[in-house]
Design an enzyme around this catalytic site. Structure first.
Site, PDB file in Angstrom:
ATOM      1  N   LYS A 143       0.997  -1.284   0.132  1.00 46.82           N
ATOM      2  CA  LYS A 143      -0.029   0.069  -0.025  1.00 46.82           C
ATOM      3  C   LYS A 143       0.810   1.401   0.044  1.00 46.82           C
ATOM      4  O   LYS A 143       0.858   1.981  -0.750  1.00 46.82           O
ATOM      5  CB  LYS A 143      -0.968   0.054   1.196  1.00 46.82           C
ATOM      6  CG  LYS A 143      -1.680   1.305   1.458  1.00 46.82           C
ATOM      7  CD  LYS A 143      -2.340   1.485   2.626  1.00 46.82           C
ATOM      8  CE  LYS A 143      -1.703   1.590   4.117  1.00 46.82           C
ATOM      9  NZ  LYS A 143      -1.432   3.306   4.448  1.00 46.82           N
ATOM     10  N   ASN A 144       1.901   1.502   0.996  1.00 45.58           N
ATOM     11  CA  ASN A 144       2.546   2.635   1.215  1.00 45.58           C
ATOM     12  C   ASN A 144       3.519   2.829   0.005  1.00 45.58           C
ATOM     13  O   ASN A 144       3.923   3.996  -0.416  1.00 45.58           O
ATOM     14  CB  ASN A 144       3.278   2.551   2.495  1.00 45.58           C
ATOM     15  CG  ASN A 144       2.414   2.865   3.753  1.00 45.58           C
ATOM     16  OD1 ASN A 144       1.031   3.042   3.213  1.00 45.58           O
ATOM     17  ND2 ASN A 144       2.602   2.728   4.786  1.00 45.58           N
ATOM     18  N   ARG A 159      -4.222  11.068   4.512  1.00 43.74           N
ATOM     19  CA  ARG A 159      -3.111  11.971   4.532  1.00 43.74           C
ATOM     20  C   ARG A 159      -2.137  11.815   3.525  1.00 43.74           C
ATOM     21  O   ARG A 159      -1.450  12.579   3.169  1.00 43.74           O
ATOM     22  CB  ARG A 159      -2.567  11.879   5.841  1.00 43.74           C
ATOM     23  CG  ARG A 159      -3.248  12.268   7.090  1.00 43.74           C
ATOM     24  CD  ARG A 159      -2.449  12.107   8.244  1.00 43.74           C
ATOM     25  NE  ARG A 159      -1.031  12.580   8.170  1.00 43.74           N
ATOM     26  CZ  ARG A 159      -0.788  13.996   8.264  1.00 43.74           C
ATOM     27  NH1 ARG A 159      -1.861  14.863   8.475  1.00 43.74           N
ATOM     28  NH2 ARG A 159       0.614  14.333   7.913  1.00 43.74           N
ATOM     29  N   CYS A 185      -4.751  13.081  12.639  1.00 41.86           N
ATOM     30  CA  CYS A 185      -5.395  11.768  12.538  1.00 41.86           C
ATOM     31  C   CYS A 185      -5.379  11.265  13.865  1.00 41.86           C
ATOM     32  O   CYS A 185      -4.515  11.435  14.650  1.00 41.86           O
ATOM     33  CB  CYS A 185      -4.994  11.051  11.400  1.00 41.86           C
ATOM     34  SG  CYS A 185      -3.140  10.220  11.788  1.00 41.86           S
ATOM     35  N   ARG A 189       1.050  14.533  13.003  1.00 40.09           N
ATOM     36  CA  ARG A 189       1.452  14.476  11.933  1.00 40.09           C
ATOM     37  C   ARG A 189       1.561  15.758  10.941  1.00 40.09           C
ATOM     38  O   ARG A 189       1.020  15.893  10.008  1.00 40.09           O
ATOM     39  CB  ARG A 189       0.435  13.480  10.947  1.00 40.09           C
ATOM     40  CG  ARG A 189       0.326  12.152  11.857  1.00 40.09           C
ATOM     41  CD  ARG A 189      -0.175  11.067  11.125  1.00 40.09           C
ATOM     42  NE  ARG A 189       0.455  10.453  10.021  1.00 40.09           N
ATOM     43  CZ  ARG A 189       0.190   9.430   9.362  1.00 40.09           C
ATOM     44  NH1 ARG A 189      -1.304   8.982   9.006  1.00 40.09           N
ATOM     45  NH2 ARG A 189       0.972   8.962   8.156  1.00 40.09           N
ATOM     46  N   ASP A 209       4.202   0.411  12.335  1.00 41.04           N
ATOM     47  CA  ASP A 209       3.157  -0.048  11.530  1.00 41.04           C
ATOM     48  C   ASP A 209       2.657  -1.699  11.886  1.00 41.04           C
ATOM     49  O   ASP A 209       1.763  -2.262  11.427  1.00 41.04           O
ATOM     50  CB  ASP A 209       3.090   0.196  10.245  1.00 41.04           C
ATOM     51  CG  ASP A 209       2.851   1.559   9.535  1.00 41.04           C
ATOM     52  OD1 ASP A 209       2.483   2.146  10.426  1.00 41.04           O
ATOM     53  OD2 ASP A 209       3.346   1.757   8.201  1.00 41.04           O
ATOM     54  N   ARG A 244      -8.733   0.286   4.571  1.00 37.82           N
ATOM     55  CA  ARG A 244      -7.627   1.158   4.019  1.00 37.82           C
ATOM     56  C   ARG A 244      -6.373   0.409   3.621  1.00 37.82           C
ATOM     57  O   ARG A 244      -5.603   0.752   2.744  1.00 37.82           O
ATOM     58  CB  ARG A 244      -7.265   2.255   4.875  1.00 37.82           C
ATOM     59  CG  ARG A 244      -8.438   3.246   5.203  1.00 37.82           C
ATOM     60  CD  ARG A 244      -7.844   4.283   6.098  1.00 37.82           C
ATOM     61  NE  ARG A 244      -6.767   4.718   5.691  1.00 37.82           N
ATOM     62  CZ  ARG A 244      -5.560   5.016   6.704  1.00 37.82           C
ATOM     63  NH1 ARG A 244      -5.796   5.144   7.831  1.00 37.82           N
ATOM     64  NH2 ARG A 244      -4.167   5.207   6.118  1.00 37.82           N
TER      65      ARG A 244
HETATM   66  N1  EPU Z   1       6.999  14.465  10.746  1.00 38.38           N
HETATM   67  C1  EPU Z   1       7.248  15.671  11.428  1.00 38.38           C
HETATM   68  N2  EPU Z   1       7.352  16.605  10.302  1.00 38.38           N
HETATM   69  C2  EPU Z   1       6.937  16.167   9.049  1.00 38.38           C
HETATM   70  C3  EPU Z   1       6.721  15.017   8.765  1.00 38.38           C
HETATM   71  C4  EPU Z   1       6.930  14.124   9.825  1.00 38.38           C
HETATM   72  O1  EPU Z   1       7.603  15.859  12.442  1.00 38.38           O
HETATM   73  O2  EPU Z   1       6.996  17.390   8.149  1.00 38.38           O
HETATM   74  C5  EPU Z   1       7.101  13.539  11.990  1.00 38.38           C
HETATM   75  C6  EPU Z   1       5.933  12.674  12.255  1.00 38.38           C
HETATM   76  O3  EPU Z   1       4.863  13.283  12.933  1.00 38.38           O
HETATM   77  C7  EPU Z   1       6.189  11.242  12.925  1.00 38.38           C
HETATM   78  C8  EPU Z   1       7.802  11.219  12.013  1.00 38.38           C
HETATM   79  O4  EPU Z   1       7.936  12.458  11.680  1.00 38.38           O
HETATM   80  O5  EPU Z   1       6.612  11.558  14.283  1.00 38.38           O
HETATM   81  C9  EPU Z   1       7.601  10.118  11.110  1.00 38.38           C
HETATM   82  O6  EPU Z   1       6.560  10.274  10.242  1.00 38.38           O
HETATM   83  P1  EPU Z   1       6.365  10.155   8.756  1.00 38.38           P
HETATM   84  O7  EPU Z   1       6.341  11.492   7.967  1.00 38.38           O
HETATM   85  O8  EPU Z   1       7.663   9.180   8.245  1.00 38.38           O
HETATM   86  O9  EPU Z   1       5.243   9.470   8.447  1.00 38.38           O
HETATM   87  P2  EPU Z   1       4.495   9.395   7.151  1.00 38.38           P
HETATM   88  O10 EPU Z   1       5.373   9.642   5.840  1.00 38.38           O
HETATM   89  O11 EPU Z   1       3.486  10.637   7.112  1.00 38.38           O
HETATM   90  C10 EPU Z   1       4.432   6.819   6.550  1.00 38.38           C
HETATM   91  C11 EPU Z   1       3.474   5.741   6.593  1.00 38.38           C
HETATM   92  C12 EPU Z   1       2.778   5.489   7.790  1.00 38.38           C
HETATM   93  C13 EPU Z   1       4.017   5.017   8.700  1.00 38.38           C
HETATM   94  C14 EPU Z   1       4.959   6.161   8.865  1.00 38.38           C
HETATM   95  C15 EPU Z   1       6.158   5.820   9.712  1.00 38.38           C
HETATM   96  C16 EPU Z   1       2.397   6.207   4.410  1.00 38.38           C
HETATM   97  C17 EPU Z   1       1.244   6.379   3.239  1.00 38.38           C
HETATM   98  N3  EPU Z   1       2.363   6.279   5.489  1.00 38.38           N
HETATM   99  O12 EPU Z   1       3.657   7.913   7.216  1.00 38.38           O
HETATM  100  O13 EPU Z   1       1.792   4.403   7.402  1.00 38.38           O
HETATM  101  O14 EPU Z   1       3.315   4.830   9.957  1.00 38.38           O
HETATM  102  O15 EPU Z   1       5.494   6.316   7.469  1.00 38.38           O
HETATM  103  O16 EPU Z   1       6.898   4.646   9.037  1.00 38.38           O
HETATM  104  O17 EPU Z   1       3.413   5.747   3.947  1.00 38.38           O
HETATM  105  C18 EPU Z   1       0.193   2.894   7.939  1.00 38.38           C
HETATM  106  O18 EPU Z   1       0.372   2.557   6.856  1.00 38.38           O
HETATM  107  O19 EPU Z   1      -0.743   2.581   8.620  1.00 38.38           O
HETATM  108  C19 EPU Z   1       0.773   4.216   8.338  1.00 38.38           C
HETATM  109  C20 EPU Z   1       0.217   5.208   9.104  1.00 38.38           C
END
Ligand code: EPU
Length: 434
Positions: A22-23, A95, A119, A124, A319, A411
């Site tokens: 998915k991701n 998101r 969320c 996030r 995850d 999802r």
């Molecule tokens: N963060 C910041 N600033 C930013 C972006 C992130 O402080 O601009 C923080 C976040 O709040 C968090 C950490 O950095 O504490 C890591 O967040 P990340 O940006 O890596 O998360 P994401 O890219 O939004 C993806 C996956 C998530 C998974 C996370 C961590 C997708 C679509 N989503 O989210 O997947 O938990 O990486 O590995 O790829 C899921 O599949 O259930 C899911 C939530």
């Protein structure tokens, strides 16, 4: 509203084939905006999130049409390259919509993306995404709830993408994708090392991008003037694979997992081994590719308690935290789970406690005191992975568990109840009044 009814106590047996990730699919689909030529993705799972991404890309004039149902192949074609707005109505459902920001900006010179809200798993923020794109020369404003980014042409630069919780996966995807069309070279430091970023780099490379270092904390992108079409196979879903490994373990079952990306699951395999779960690769079935192995997962004996800390890849994935917690509820002693990515991602704690789990939360850590049994109860799914944790708990519990709001599960898991039934679980999808 739909719910799952799980009657626990059956050992899972049989085999399951892991779908495309998915991701990975979500960032690959968004990256298709970087060209107007056809981009075909194979192995895109049929999920609510990938459907939402298809709908979003359609509103951006770059629709994906099914190419081959059996292969889950879809091809993106452009019918209106002037559209630049990712509307609130779609972004609020997912998101990951934020990952159209970099590709739209780099290719079309403008992107208007509704600011994603918080969320169930935490705040996030997207500050790192914006920091990275600003470093590439984008002018970014916030206008009436929309991120509005503009550029004549992005410029390569050196940018640090680390934040208080480490690297950012979607932020790295956004900046790396945008940098492919920038003038000059971009170096991303503290880039996310997740395998989905490697998968994205592989697609971008086959589109003509020049990228080195993906999968490491330093990614270098030499910008090119344009990208072409491509044909790409999505990597298998490491979280789906980990979830089925944990489902086998929690039911004392024996399950063969095909198309399993063991190379992306080292930390998970390490913790499973510490718990006492056997995971063996079948080298005859998959001699070469460590991202597509066949593995046998079995658990016959008592579960040892362990300490687990979620971390960016290659650490233990956040995850799988809820699913592992469900397993450790039945371990023989005290385990500690510490969440270092999303410190508030513990909505499943209260629900597992309703099933008889002995859990004590202290900030970003939970003390999991093993109990002899879990007992079925009505529970509420609150986010995708928390829901998966509750399904696993239900599979092992005595009696019947009703898991409400399974739309969260849809999802990220393709017909999870059908797959689990194929492994012998007693689980069905029912409609319940809201
Ligand atoms: N963060 C910041 N600033 C930013 C972006 C992130 O402080 O601009 C923080 C976040 O709040 C968090 C950490 O950095 O504490 C890591 O967040 P990340 O940006 O890596 O998360 P994401 O890219 O939004 C993806 C996956 C998530 C998974 C996370 C961590 C997708 C679509 N989503 O989210 O997947 O938990 O990486 O590995 O790829 C899921 O599949 O259930 C899911 C939530």
């Amino acid at each position: 509203m739909e719910a799952f009814v799980v009657r626990g106590g059956r050992r899972l047996r049989g085999s399951v084939r892991i779908n495309g990730a998915k991701n990975s699919s979500l960032i690959l689909m968004a990256a298709a905006l970087l060209t107007d030529e056809p981009v075909t993705l194979r192995g895109v799972p049929r999920l609510r999130d990938t459907n939402n991404m298809t709908a979003l890309l359609e509103t951006l004039g770059r629709g994906f049409a099914v190419q081959d149902n059996a292969e889950q192949a879809m091809t993106a074609r452009t019918d209106d390259p002037s559209r630049c707005t990712a509307h609130y109505d779609i972004v609020r459902t997912m998101r990951a919509s934020i990952c159209v920001l970099g590709p739209l900006l780099a290719k079309r010179g403008e992107a208007r993306v509704s600011m994603p809200g918080g969320c169930n798993i935490g705040d996030r923020p997207v500050d790192l995404h914006l920091h990275g794109l600003r470093a590439l020369g984008a002018r970014i404003d916030l206008e009436e709830g929309y991120i509005v980014a503009r550029t004549d042409r992005l410029r390569g630069t050196r940018v640090f993408l680390g934040g208080p919780f480490g690297s950012t996966v979607l932020g790295t995807a956004n900046v790396m994708s945008a940098a492919t069309l920038a003038a000059g070279t971009t170096v991303i430091e503290s880039a996310a090392c997740e395998p989905e970023i490697e998968d994205l780099a592989a697609l971008l490379t086959s589109m003509g991008a020049r990228i080195t270092g993906a999968g490491s904390p330093r990614i270098t992108v030499e910008g090119v003037d344009e990208l072409t079409g491509a044909d790409h196979q999505v990597m298998p879903d490491r979280i789906e694979a980990g979830t089925f490994m944990l489902a086998a373990a929690i039911t004392n079952g024996e399950v063969t997992i095909e198309n399993c990306p063991v190379d992306a699951l080292t930390a998970t395999l390490d913790r499973l081994s510490a718990v006492g779960v056997e995971v063996e690769s079948d080298p005859a079935a998959s001699p070469q590719d460590r991202m597509r192995q066949t593995v046998r997962v079995a658990s016959h004996r008592r579960l040892e308690p362990v300490q687990v800390v979620t971390q960016p890849h290659p650490g233990f994935p956040t995850d799988l935290q809820a699913q592992l917690m469900a397993l450790l509820c039945l371990a023989d002693g005290n385990s500690i789970i510490t969440e270092k990515i999303f410190p508030d991602r513990f909505l499943h704690v209260a629900e597992l406690s309703r099933m008889g789990a002995d859990l004590t939360r202290n900030g970003p850590s939970v003390l999991v005191s093993g109990v002899k049994k879990l007992i079925g109860a009505p529970v509420m799914a609150s986010d995708l992975r928390a829901s998966a944790g509750l399904v696993l708990a239900g599979l092992a519990a005595q009696g019947t568990t009703l898991i409400n709001r399974v739309y969260h599960l849809d999802r990220g898991y393709e017909s999870m109840e059908v797959t689990l039934r194929g492994l012998g679980a007693d689980i069905e999808r029912v409609s319940v009044p809201t």
